[in-house]
Design a protein around this motif. Structure first.
Motif, PDB file in Angstrom:
ATOM      1  N   SER A  18       0.836  -1.190   0.000  1.00  0.00           N
ATOM      2  CA  SER A  18       0.000   0.000   0.000  1.00  0.00           C
ATOM      3  C   SER A  18       0.877   1.249   0.000  1.00  0.00           C
ATOM      4  O   SER A  18       1.984   1.238   0.530  1.00  0.00           O
ATOM      5  CB  SER A  18      -0.897   0.000   1.237  1.00  0.00           C
ATOM      6  OG  SER A  18      -1.657   1.186   1.296  1.00  0.00           O
ATOM      7  N   GLN A  20      -0.166   3.930   1.515  1.00  0.00           N
ATOM      8  CA  GLN A  20      -0.506   4.624   2.749  1.00  0.00           C
ATOM      9  C   GLN A  20       0.651   4.502   3.740  1.00  0.00           C
ATOM     10  O   GLN A  20       1.409   3.533   3.696  1.00  0.00           O
ATOM     11  CB  GLN A  20      -1.756   4.022   3.377  1.00  0.00           C
ATOM     12  CG  GLN A  20      -3.017   4.220   2.574  1.00  0.00           C
ATOM     13  CD  GLN A  20      -4.195   3.520   3.224  1.00  0.00           C
ATOM     14  OE1 GLN A  20      -4.139   2.327   3.442  1.00  0.00           O
ATOM     15  NE2 GLN A  20      -5.232   4.280   3.519  1.00  0.00           N
ATOM     16  N   THR A  28      -6.721   3.684  10.541  1.00  0.00           N
ATOM     17  CA  THR A  28      -7.884   3.119   9.867  1.00  0.00           C
ATOM     18  C   THR A  28      -8.375   1.868  10.583  1.00  0.00           C
ATOM     19  O   THR A  28      -9.568   1.709  10.845  1.00  0.00           O
ATOM     20  CB  THR A  28      -7.555   2.787   8.403  1.00  0.00           C
ATOM     21  OG1 THR A  28      -7.164   3.985   7.726  1.00  0.00           O
ATOM     22  CG2 THR A  28      -8.734   2.165   7.692  1.00  0.00           C
ATOM     23  N   LYS A  41     -11.568  -1.383   5.862  1.00  0.00           N
ATOM     24  CA  LYS A  41     -11.364  -1.158   4.433  1.00  0.00           C
ATOM     25  C   LYS A  41      -9.962  -0.609   4.192  1.00  0.00           C
ATOM     26  O   LYS A  41      -9.602   0.432   4.746  1.00  0.00           O
ATOM     27  CB  LYS A  41     -12.398  -0.169   3.907  1.00  0.00           C
ATOM     28  CG  LYS A  41     -12.243   0.153   2.444  1.00  0.00           C
ATOM     29  CD  LYS A  41     -13.260   1.188   2.005  1.00  0.00           C
ATOM     30  CE  LYS A  41     -13.027   1.631   0.592  1.00  0.00           C
ATOM     31  NZ  LYS A  41     -13.945   2.688   0.183  1.00  0.00           N
ATOM     32  N   LEU A  42      -9.175  -1.325   3.377  1.00  0.00           N
ATOM     33  CA  LEU A  42      -7.829  -0.890   3.009  1.00  0.00           C
ATOM     34  C   LEU A  42      -7.679  -0.965   1.495  1.00  0.00           C
ATOM     35  O   LEU A  42      -8.330  -1.774   0.831  1.00  0.00           O
ATOM     36  CB  LEU A  42      -6.777  -1.769   3.687  1.00  0.00           C
ATOM     37  CG  LEU A  42      -6.758  -1.712   5.212  1.00  0.00           C
ATOM     38  CD1 LEU A  42      -5.892  -2.811   5.774  1.00  0.00           C
ATOM     39  CD2 LEU A  42      -6.257  -0.359   5.676  1.00  0.00           C
ATOM     40  N   VAL A  43      -6.792  -0.127   0.934  1.00  0.00           N
ATOM     41  CA  VAL A  43      -6.576  -0.062  -0.506  1.00  0.00           C
ATOM     42  C   VAL A  43      -5.099  -0.303  -0.802  1.00  0.00           C
ATOM     43  O   VAL A  43      -4.228   0.241  -0.116  1.00  0.00           O
ATOM     44  CB  VAL A  43      -7.002   1.318  -1.068  1.00  0.00           C
ATOM     45  CG1 VAL A  43      -6.805   1.385  -2.565  1.00  0.00           C
ATOM     46  CG2 VAL A  43      -8.445   1.624  -0.694  1.00  0.00           C
ATOM     47  N   ASP A  44      -4.813  -1.111  -1.840  1.00  0.00           N
ATOM     48  CA  ASP A  44      -3.419  -1.370  -2.198  1.00  0.00           C
ATOM     49  C   ASP A  44      -2.925  -0.402  -3.265  1.00  0.00           C
ATOM     50  O   ASP A  44      -3.657   0.501  -3.687  1.00  0.00           O
ATOM     51  CB  ASP A  44      -3.211  -2.827  -2.621  1.00  0.00           C
ATOM     52  CG  ASP A  44      -3.845  -3.177  -3.953  1.00  0.00           C
ATOM     53  OD1 ASP A  44      -4.407  -2.295  -4.636  1.00  0.00           O
ATOM     54  OD2 ASP A  44      -3.768  -4.358  -4.340  1.00  0.00           O
ATOM     55  N   GLY A  47      -5.005  -0.033  -6.487  1.00  0.00           N
ATOM     56  CA  GLY A  47      -6.384   0.433  -6.373  1.00  0.00           C
ATOM     57  C   GLY A  47      -7.363  -0.649  -5.952  1.00  0.00           C
ATOM     58  O   GLY A  47      -8.564  -0.394  -5.879  1.00  0.00           O
ATOM     59  N   ASN A  48      -6.881  -1.862  -5.667  1.00  0.00           N
ATOM     60  CA  ASN A  48      -7.760  -2.927  -5.190  1.00  0.00           C
ATOM     61  C   ASN A  48      -8.192  -2.615  -3.767  1.00  0.00           C
ATOM     62  O   ASN A  48      -7.397  -2.151  -2.954  1.00  0.00           O
ATOM     63  CB  ASN A  48      -7.042  -4.287  -5.209  1.00  0.00           C
ATOM     64  CG  ASN A  48      -6.669  -4.701  -6.607  1.00  0.00           C
ATOM     65  OD1 ASN A  48      -7.425  -4.510  -7.540  1.00  0.00           O
ATOM     66  ND2 ASN A  48      -5.487  -5.267  -6.751  1.00  0.00           N
ATOM     67  N   VAL A  49      -9.455  -2.872  -3.467  1.00  0.00           N
ATOM     68  CA  VAL A  49     -10.010  -2.600  -2.151  1.00  0.00           C
ATOM     69  C   VAL A  49     -10.163  -3.914  -1.389  1.00  0.00           C
ATOM     70  O   VAL A  49     -10.661  -4.895  -1.928  1.00  0.00           O
ATOM     71  CB  VAL A  49     -11.384  -1.901  -2.266  1.00  0.00           C
ATOM     72  CG1 VAL A  49     -12.006  -1.682  -0.901  1.00  0.00           C
ATOM     73  CG2 VAL A  49     -11.241  -0.587  -3.003  1.00  0.00           C
ATOM     74  N   TYR A  50      -9.709  -3.917  -0.139  1.00  0.00           N
ATOM     75  CA  TYR A  50      -9.818  -5.089   0.720  1.00  0.00           C
ATOM     76  C   TYR A  50     -10.759  -4.752   1.865  1.00  0.00           C
ATOM     77  O   TYR A  50     -10.513  -3.819   2.624  1.00  0.00           O
ATOM     78  CB  TYR A  50      -8.450  -5.479   1.290  1.00  0.00           C
ATOM     79  CG  TYR A  50      -7.478  -5.905   0.228  1.00  0.00           C
ATOM     80  CD1 TYR A  50      -7.360  -7.233  -0.132  1.00  0.00           C
ATOM     81  CD2 TYR A  50      -6.689  -4.967  -0.431  1.00  0.00           C
ATOM     82  CE1 TYR A  50      -6.464  -7.629  -1.123  1.00  0.00           C
ATOM     83  CE2 TYR A  50      -5.800  -5.351  -1.416  1.00  0.00           C
ATOM     84  CZ  TYR A  50      -5.694  -6.678  -1.754  1.00  0.00           C
ATOM     85  OH  TYR A  50      -4.816  -7.055  -2.729  1.00  0.00           O
ATOM     86  N   LEU A  51     -11.858  -5.511   1.977  1.00  0.00           N
ATOM     87  CA  LEU A  51     -12.799  -5.368   3.085  1.00  0.00           C
ATOM     88  C   LEU A  51     -12.655  -6.611   3.957  1.00  0.00           C
ATOM     89  O   LEU A  51     -12.929  -7.718   3.518  1.00  0.00           O
ATOM     90  CB  LEU A  51     -14.233  -5.263   2.580  1.00  0.00           C
ATOM     91  CG  LEU A  51     -14.575  -4.008   1.792  1.00  0.00           C
ATOM     92  CD1 LEU A  51     -15.974  -4.114   1.218  1.00  0.00           C
ATOM     93  CD2 LEU A  51     -14.470  -2.785   2.674  1.00  0.00           C
TER      94      LEU A  51
END
Length: 74
Positions: A18, A20, A28, A41-44, A47-51
């Motif tokens: 990520s 971030q 977060t 919720k995290l984003v790599d 741009g893939n979103v991980y819930l």
């Protein structure tokens, strides 16, 4: 930065990179856990979103922010 998320009752973990900062990721996750949210919720980098459901959240490992070295060492 490399992020690993352990899932309770699962032998596998989620692993991604990520852009971030470590403090952003930590905030977060801690905010989601403290507010009794159902998901983190995290984003790599891509741009893939991980819930990740907070009830199955086992651990979070945040890697260093150093860039990896490429090449051969003599």
């Amino acid at each position: 930065m490399d992020i690993r998320i352990g899932i309770a009752n699962s032998p596998r973990e989620i692993n991604f990179e990520s852009s971030q900062t470590s403090s952003e990721v930590e905030k977060t996750v801690s905010d989601a856990l403290e507010s009794n949210s159902k998901f983190v919720k995290l984003v790599d980098n891509k741009g893939n979103v991980y819930l990740v459901p907070t009830d199955s959240f086992a651990y979070l490992e945040i890697g260093s922010e150093e860039s990896r070295r490429v090449g051969f060492v003599a």
